[in-house]
Design a protein around this motif. Structure first.
Motif, short mmCIF file in Angstrom:
data_model
loop_
_atom_site.label_atom_id
_atom_site.label_comp_id
_atom_site.label_asym_id
_atom_site.label_seq_id
_atom_site.Cartn_x
_atom_site.Cartn_y
_atom_site.Cartn_z
N TYR A 64 8.35 -4.44 -7.40
CA TYR A 64 7.54 -4.94 -6.28
C TYR A 64 6.60 -3.84 -5.80
O TYR A 64 5.41 -4.07 -5.59
CB TYR A 64 8.46 -5.41 -5.17
CG TYR A 64 7.78 -6.08 -4.00
CD1 TYR A 64 7.66 -7.46 -3.92
CD2 TYR A 64 7.26 -5.33 -2.94
CE1 TYR A 64 7.04 -8.08 -2.84
CE2 TYR A 64 6.65 -5.93 -1.86
CZ TYR A 64 6.54 -7.31 -1.81
OH TYR A 64 5.91 -7.91 -0.73
N MET A 65 7.13 -2.64 -5.63
CA MET A 65 6.31 -1.52 -5.18
C MET A 65 5.15 -1.29 -6.14
O MET A 65 4.00 -1.12 -5.72
CB MET A 65 7.14 -0.24 -5.12
CG MET A 65 8.27 -0.22 -4.13
SD MET A 65 9.18 1.35 -4.31
CE MET A 65 10.76 0.92 -3.61
N ARG A 66 5.47 -1.25 -7.43
CA ARG A 66 4.45 -0.93 -8.42
C ARG A 66 3.29 -1.92 -8.37
O ARG A 66 2.11 -1.54 -8.40
CB ARG A 66 5.06 -0.90 -9.83
CG ARG A 66 4.07 -0.45 -10.91
CD ARG A 66 4.76 -0.29 -12.24
NE ARG A 66 5.83 0.70 -12.18
CZ ARG A 66 5.63 2.01 -12.22
NH1 ARG A 66 4.39 2.48 -12.35
NH2 ARG A 66 6.65 2.85 -12.15
N GLU A 67 3.60 -3.21 -8.28
CA GLU A 67 2.53 -4.21 -8.27
C GLU A 67 1.75 -4.18 -6.97
O GLU A 67 0.54 -4.40 -6.95
CB GLU A 67 3.12 -5.59 -8.54
CG GLU A 67 3.68 -5.74 -9.95
CD GLU A 67 4.09 -7.15 -10.30
OE1 GLU A 67 3.49 -8.11 -9.76
OE2 GLU A 67 5.04 -7.31 -11.10
N ILE A 68 2.42 -3.89 -5.86
CA ILE A 68 1.72 -3.76 -4.58
C ILE A 68 0.78 -2.56 -4.60
O ILE A 68 -0.40 -2.65 -4.23
CB ILE A 68 2.72 -3.63 -3.42
CG1 ILE A 68 3.47 -4.94 -3.18
CG2 ILE A 68 2.01 -3.20 -2.13
CD1 ILE A 68 2.61 -6.08 -2.68
#
Length: 214
Positions: free
Chosen positions: A51-55
């Protein structure tokens, strides 16, 4: 806090992250109870690495993979505050809208929902979902925020997320205002996330519905 040196694990990220991000990590390290509200994203302390990476990638498409890896490393280190003794109490209210945003892929969001269920089983973590059908927005503030309660009540601080620069508010007026807003939102939110309560009028029931529609 007055005896603290201001130095901690966050200082080694000085060349990667700005001072406010490091100030937040320091504030979290001294927090005994969190009251957090989010309406666009899952709270940072409850996010999965995917989730962090895509955000991060969506917000900063020109940032290198190496730098994004550092951002993720920093946030994962921040998350350890929830599992380190003495355990702080963490209470998050997350608006249903956060799970309908297409900031991440469906696969990533499903994984994020699963992790929320797991995190909500921690003895010190409470997660409530605020559904669309709750009606009118019961808070004055229009931005995500977290109230950081400290061992000394006079050191309580509200962290307000802003598009350009986040705000750190420590005066009693704002502490009380945001505290009242959080209490109102919690009161109209669904029952805390708990797999044993899977009925429609519960946070877990809404998570099950979101898993189905995603």
């Amino acid at each position: 806090m007055t005896r603290a040196t201001g130095k901690g694990w966050w200082t080694r990220y000085g060349e990667v992250l700005d001072e406010r991000a490091r100030d937040l990590a320091e504030l979290e390290s001294a927090t005994v109870a969190f009251r957090s509200f989010e309406w666009l994203h899952v709270p940072g302390l409850l996010q999965t690495p995917d989730y962090m990476r895509e955000i991060f990638a969506g917000r900063n498409p020109e940032v290198s993979t190496v730098l994004i890896d550092k951002y993720i490393e920093f946030r994962l280190r921040r998350q350890q505050v929830l599992t380190e003794e003495p355990l702080p109490h963490y209470h998050a209210v997350v608006h249903e809208a956060a799970f309908h945003m297409h900031f991440v892929s469906r696969k990533t969001m499903r994984g994020q929902l699963q992790y929320l269920v797991e995190a909500a089983q921690f003895p010190n973590v409470t997660v409530q979902l605020l559904p669309f059908k709750a009606g009118s927005y019961p808070a004055i503030a229009g931005a995500p925020f977290t109230i950081h309660d400290q061992e000394a009540p006079q050191l309580a601080t509200v962290y307000v997320e802003q598009p350009l620069n986040p705000l750190f508010l420590g005066d009693r007026f704002h502490i009380d205002q945001f505290g009242t807003d959080f209490a109102r939102m919690s009161s109209v939110s669904l029952a805390p996330l708990n797999p044993t309560e899977a009925h429609e009028e519960s946070s877990f029931g809404l998570v099950q519905h979101l898993r189905y529609v995603l």
